[in-house]
Design a protein around this motif. Structure first.
Motif, PDB file in Angstrom:
ATOM      1  N   PHE A  64       1.221  -1.391  -0.134  1.00 17.77           N
ATOM      2  CA  PHE A  64      -0.085   0.183  -0.167  1.00 17.77           C
ATOM      3  C   PHE A  64       0.539   1.229  -0.021  1.00 17.77           C
ATOM      4  N   GLN A  65       2.493   1.326   0.348  1.00 15.49           N
ATOM      5  CA  GLN A  65       3.208   2.195   0.356  1.00 15.49           C
ATOM      6  C   GLN A  65       3.308   2.830  -0.896  1.00 15.49           C
ATOM      7  N   ASP A  66       3.816   3.976  -0.988  1.00 17.90           N
ATOM      8  CA  ASP A  66       4.585   4.045  -2.582  1.00 17.90           C
ATOM      9  C   ASP A  66       6.125   3.594  -3.489  1.00 17.90           C
ATOM     10  N   ASN A 187       2.418  -1.119  -6.589  1.00 16.90           N
ATOM     11  CA  ASN A 187       2.592  -0.113  -5.398  1.00 16.90           C
ATOM     12  C   ASN A 187       1.472   0.629  -4.894  1.00 16.90           C
ATOM     13  N   ARG A 188       1.113   1.449  -3.640  1.00 14.10           N
ATOM     14  CA  ARG A 188       0.040   2.109  -3.763  1.00 14.10           C
ATOM     15  C   ARG A 188      -0.818   0.891  -4.167  1.00 14.10           C
ATOM     16  N   VAL A 210      -4.004   5.459  -5.637  1.00 15.60           N
ATOM     17  CA  VAL A 210      -4.124   6.549  -6.834  1.00 15.60           C
ATOM     18  C   VAL A 210      -5.223   7.012  -7.557  1.00 15.60           C
ATOM     19  N   GLU A 551     -10.754   7.757  -6.200  1.00 18.62           N
ATOM     20  CA  GLU A 551      -9.990   9.325  -6.136  1.00 18.62           C
ATOM     21  C   GLU A 551      -9.249   8.311  -4.972  1.00 18.62           C
ATOM     22  N   LEU A 552      -7.613   9.126  -5.477  1.00 20.59           N
ATOM     23  CA  LEU A 552      -6.731   8.641  -4.079  1.00 20.59           C
ATOM     24  C   LEU A 552      -7.246   9.629  -2.726  1.00 20.59           C
ATOM     25  N   ASN A 553      -8.046   9.226  -1.375  1.00 19.97           N
ATOM     26  CA  ASN A 553      -8.577   9.098  -0.631  1.00 19.97           C
ATOM     27  C   ASN A 553      -8.166   8.773   0.894  1.00 19.97           C
ATOM     28  N   MET A 554      -6.751   9.319   1.489  1.00 16.95           N
ATOM     29  CA  MET A 554      -6.629   8.705   2.675  1.00 16.95           C
ATOM     30  C   MET A 554      -7.392   8.765   3.926  1.00 16.95           C
ATOM     31  N   GLU A 555      -8.577   9.720   3.689  1.00 19.96           N
ATOM     32  CA  GLU A 555      -9.470   9.298   5.002  1.00 19.96           C
ATOM     33  C   GLU A 555     -10.139   7.474   4.836  1.00 19.96           C
TER      34      GLU A 555
END
Lengths: 640, 255
Positions: A64-66, A187-188, A210, A551-555
């Motif tokens: 899940f990391q870059d 990745n990600r 992403v 979309e990229l949505n960290m929450e």
């Protein structure tokens, strides 16, 4: 359900050798016909992905990391154990086995632990060949140190960054296979579910973090190398992204969860400085070699480190030295942690929050001089000063225990297979080798043992019986799993309540820490269960997540993980309730000796708890794998 | 303490992006810089504004995931990672400007998050010793002088955060590449592939579009792990030696 650990018959020292011979092999030319999915790229995942690709399997790896190099194995400081006996001080495979079984308080399998000790020596050879720069003596050979109270020097290290160097070694081996086209790296990308076709693990569902795109991947076997679940406590030494989602989704698809309540709490962490605290930082436990742990004999609320010198010697309580005269400040992690909590519960804790004890180097500096102490601990003192703003050469450090590692995890047999055929768990994600308490410098050893030297053998036995045909991701099992994962994310973004994900996570963490942390009792655990249920209920009605699922949505990522932590938290409480004994890092208040020390109960609890998921809001069912000890005699730990 | 934050906001890779200013009234000197951003994000979410996206993971200075260009410097005013930076390094009432890494080879994904996968591809080009699992000699059959081992270790501590690229006016990745090339050039395990390794890694570095090194040493000054530019000198030596005497050239009879 009958749990079969598949421990081979025969004498302990021959089990693994015989087993390797009995395992079926896949013809070298046929290996490329099998696809293996590896989730997580820490020590276990990266080493497994590299080794399997070298053998010829086609591997898909996910993190899940870059970059796969970020996995949290990178943060391990101290070292890695191996029974090399380079120091001629009496170490052996059997001694490492014995120390690990005893350290785990007799709650691990003899067969697994002996295999771990056997392959430990190969790990060091492998890492050195990869160019891992371990510490060396002037003669050019490898240096060792004694670690975590071990009586032999068997720990290999690379300054305070052993995990980093080992992970970069495994990462480099995997990179070579990525370049060869044998590993395809994502990745990600986060795993959301495991897909089961005809009773076997045949793929996973992932989300591209992403773009938000949800995809299916099929394979012949799935390896979960996804680490531990310490973040269920919100505050821990784990990385912010570390989570239980992959393991938990596997659990809900039929993989039993082993010993969920076994948590390791590390005694020397930097205390919480306020409500904003997002994670805890570990200070190497080597500090206890020279630091003396104390609090004032009577409560001094808000006592600052710089005012500690005003407390006269006669008013100080060096509580570890007082209670454990022979081990003193070097008692094991769980004992040191519990005692720190106890004096703080009595109101004698120090610092602004009252949740800290002093770790004082003034006597050591007087005895050995500042230079000597600086040479030993300079980098740790600097790190402490950077984080707290206090100078530990002038005033004592303040420390407090923090969640560090989870011994529990997915139940696996000797082949590292979960109760779902074709689904494996490696490293911290499985429950297998550390029993109720992990020894220092053993986590790195187990992660790499599983990835480099166990799974390359055991997976062949399974794949040899599998048809080459790939399963299409058009199958309804994949479609359904995609739909479920998509619906769940859409539900989360549409709740639009009033509280942030972190607020819920903090509440969960607090309940876990208070009632299912360093010491537990029945009443507290029952309270915790209710609390967790109500937090979870509110979460699904009142969490606020902005932005969409595409979309990229960290929450949204966090919410999806926290939702799983809530369900896991409840299972941890159930497990702690059912285990009415104290063992290892699990201290059950009802099971104590007269002087308040942990009392194990081998007659009733010498088993592995393995929990079976039975559906939403249904109680999980406990299965027991009895532990058989044919080689070691069970003794009570005593550090008096 | 109170701070004014000027933060780069960019919805996605194709959005133009721009600065937005926020007031934060309840920062504490004991907060880490990322915890300060957590507090800001909580306030934003409560107000119904999308939180600021930034990369982070271990929050103990070792994973290399956090970045941020703070007041014109990668990782801010101290030579450490952003996650180890604390608010006590700033003044009450200060205005703090926060941007993503700026480099052509690190395109912005969202807000303060950039794509550093170019670094992975450089490592894949040759940042390894070609040994398979198993079948390796006993660890102590490869003695390494302590000084050499220590020098290799110093190079190997690179966390791959990309601060060197962000600090460099040319967006050069020489410090990053040199750290891995040095580690293996120094160690006996790296010797057999020494020449191909440096050639392949440099070729990939160029293909990714990183700039050239003009010896400003900004990279060393900003590297949170103190990787020395001595490694760049070593990379250059290794590269020229490799190009001038590569095995392919030798095998081909020096033609």
């Amino acid at each position: 359900m009958k749990l079969d650990s598949k421990i081979p018959e025969g004498p302990l020292a021959e089990k693994w050798t015989k087993h390797k011979f009995n395992l079926k092999l896949v013809n070298p030319a046929n290996k490329r016909k099998y696809d293996v999915i590896v989730v997580g790229t820490g020590l276990a995942g990266a080493s497994a992905a590299a080794s399997l690709a070298e053998l010829g399997y086609d591997v898909k790896a996910f993190c899940f990391q870059d970059s796969p190099r970020r996995a949290h194995s990178i943060a391990a400081q101290g070292g890695i154990n191996a029974a090399k006996n380079y120091q001629n001080d009496g170490d052996s495979v059997y001694r490492l086995f014995y120390d690990t079984i005893k350290g785990g308080d007799y709650r691990a399998r003899e067969g697994n632990v002996h295999r771990l000790a056997e392959v430990s020596v190969n790990i060091i050879d492998q890492c050195v060949a990869q160019g891992v720069p371990f510490a060396r003596e002037y003669g050019g050979l490898l240096a060792n140190r004694s670690f975590g109270g071990a009586q032999v020097s068997r720990t290999f290290y690379a300054r305070g960054q052993t995990g980093q160097q080992l992970l970069l070694g495994a990462y480099s081996a995997m990179n070579r296979q990525i370049a060869n086209g044998k590993v395809k790296m994502y990745n990600r990308t986060e795993m959301l579910d495991v897909v089961i076709v005809d009773g076997k693990a045949r793929g996973i569902i992932t989300r591209d973090l992403v773009t938000g795109k949800i995809e299916a991947h099929s394979g012949h076997a799935v390896l979960l190398c996804t680490g531990g679940y310490g973040n269920v406590f919100y505050l821990s030494t784990n990385a912010k992204g570390s989570n239980v989602t992959a393991a938990w989704r596997a659990h809900k698809k039929g993989a039993l969860f082993g010993n969920p309540c076994y948590t390791q709490i590390h005694p020397t962490c930097i205390p919480v400085s306020g409500d904003h605290q997002s994670k805890l930082t570990l200070m190497s436990e080597s500090l206890r070699n020279d630091g003396r742990v104390w609090v004032p004999k009577t409560a001094h609320p808000g006592l600052k480190a710089k005012d500690a010198a005003n407390i006269p010697e006669s008013e100080r309580d060096y509580f570890l030295e007082r209670r454990y005269p022979s081990f003193g400040n070097l008692v094991p992690r769980d004992v040191a942690s519990r005692n720190a909590k106890m004096v703080c519960d009595e109101g004698r804790g120090v610092g602004a929050t009252g949740l800290a004890v002093f770790l004082d180097f003034s006597d050591a500096i007087k005895r050995d001089g500042k230079k000597t102490i600086e040479a030993k601990y300079g980098n740790l003192f600097d790190m402490y000063q950077q984080i707290t703003g206090d100078n530990p050469y002038e005033a004592p450090m303040m420390i407090f225990p923090a969640v560090h590692y989870t011994m529990g995890g997915l139940w696996v047999d000797y082949n590292l297979m979960t109760t779902v055929p074709g689904l494996y768990a490696l490293g911290e994600a499985n429950f297998s080798d550390h029993g109720a308490n992990r020894l220092g410098a053993s986590a790195l050893m187990q992660g790499l043992a599983d990835g480099y030297f166990v799974i390359p053998y055991t997976i062949g036995d399974y794949l040899a019986g599998m048809p080459y045909e790939k399963v299409s991701t058009d199958k309804p099992e994949f479609k359904e799993a995609i739909e479920q994962a998509t619906n769940r994310l859409n539900t989360l973004v549409n709740i639009n309540g009033n509280k942030t994900v972190d607020e819920f996570h903090r509440e969960l963490g607090l309940a876990m820490w208070e009632y299912c942390g360093m010491s537990r009792n029945e009443a507290g655990l029952k309270t915790a269960k209710q609390k967790i249920q109500s937090i979870r209920e509110e979460f699904w009605k009142n969490v606020k997540i902005l932005g969409g699922a595409n979309e990229l949505n960290m929450e949204l990522e966090k919410a999806n993980r926290v939702a799983d932590f809530m369900e896991l938290g409840e299972l941890m409480v159930d497990d702690a309730l059912s285990r009415a004994e104290s063992c290892g890092g699990h201290f059950r208040e009802e099971s104590a000796t007269e002087d308040g020390e942990a009392k194990r109960n081998d007659e009733q609890f010498a088993y592995v708890s393995a929990w079976e998921y039975k559906g939403d809001n249904q109680p999980e069912v406990l299965h027991k794998e009895e532990l058989v000890f044919e080689n070691v005699k069970l003794t009570q730990r005593s550090y008096k | 303490m109170k701070v004014t934050l000027k933060i780069w906001r960019q919805k996605n890779a194709s959005d133009k992006g721009g600065f937005k200013t926020y007031q934060l009234d309840h920062a504490s000197p004991d907060m880490s810089f990322l915890e300060m951003l957590d507090v800001l994000n909580t306030e934003l979410i409560k107000k119904g504004e999308e939180p600021v996206h930034f990369d982070h993971d271990c929050r103990e200075g070792i994973c290399g995931m956090c970045s941020l260009y703070i007041n014109g410097r990668p990782h801010g005013p101290l030579q450490t990672t952003t996650c180890q930076l604390h608010m006590r390094s700033f003044k009450d009432g200060e205005t703090i400007t926060i941007e993503p890494w700026r480099a052509k080879s690190f395109p912005v994904i969202k807000d303060l998050i950039v794509d550093r996968s170019a670094f992975d591809r450089i490592q894949q080009a040759g940042g390894y010793v070609s040994v398979n699992t198993g079948g390796v000699p006993d660890a102590n059959e490869i003695p390494i002088p302590k000084k050499i081992a220590d020098e290799a270790f110093d190079a190997a501590t690179c966390i791959g955060c990309g601060a060197c690229v962000a600090a460099c006016k040319n967006a050069s990745a020489m410090l990053f590449v040199s750290a891995k090339v040095s580690q293996f050039a120094l160690l006996p395990q790296g010797k057999p592939e020494r020449k191909e390794r440096v050639e392949k890694m440099v070729a990939q570095m160029d293909a990714e579009g990183f700039g050239s090194c003009t010896n400003t040493k900004a990279c060393e000054a900003e590297c949170p792990k103190g990787i020395s530019v001595t490694n760049i000198a070593r990379l250059n030596r290794e590269y020229y030696a490799a190009v001038a005497s590569s095995y392919e050239w030798q095998v081909g009879g020096g033609e």
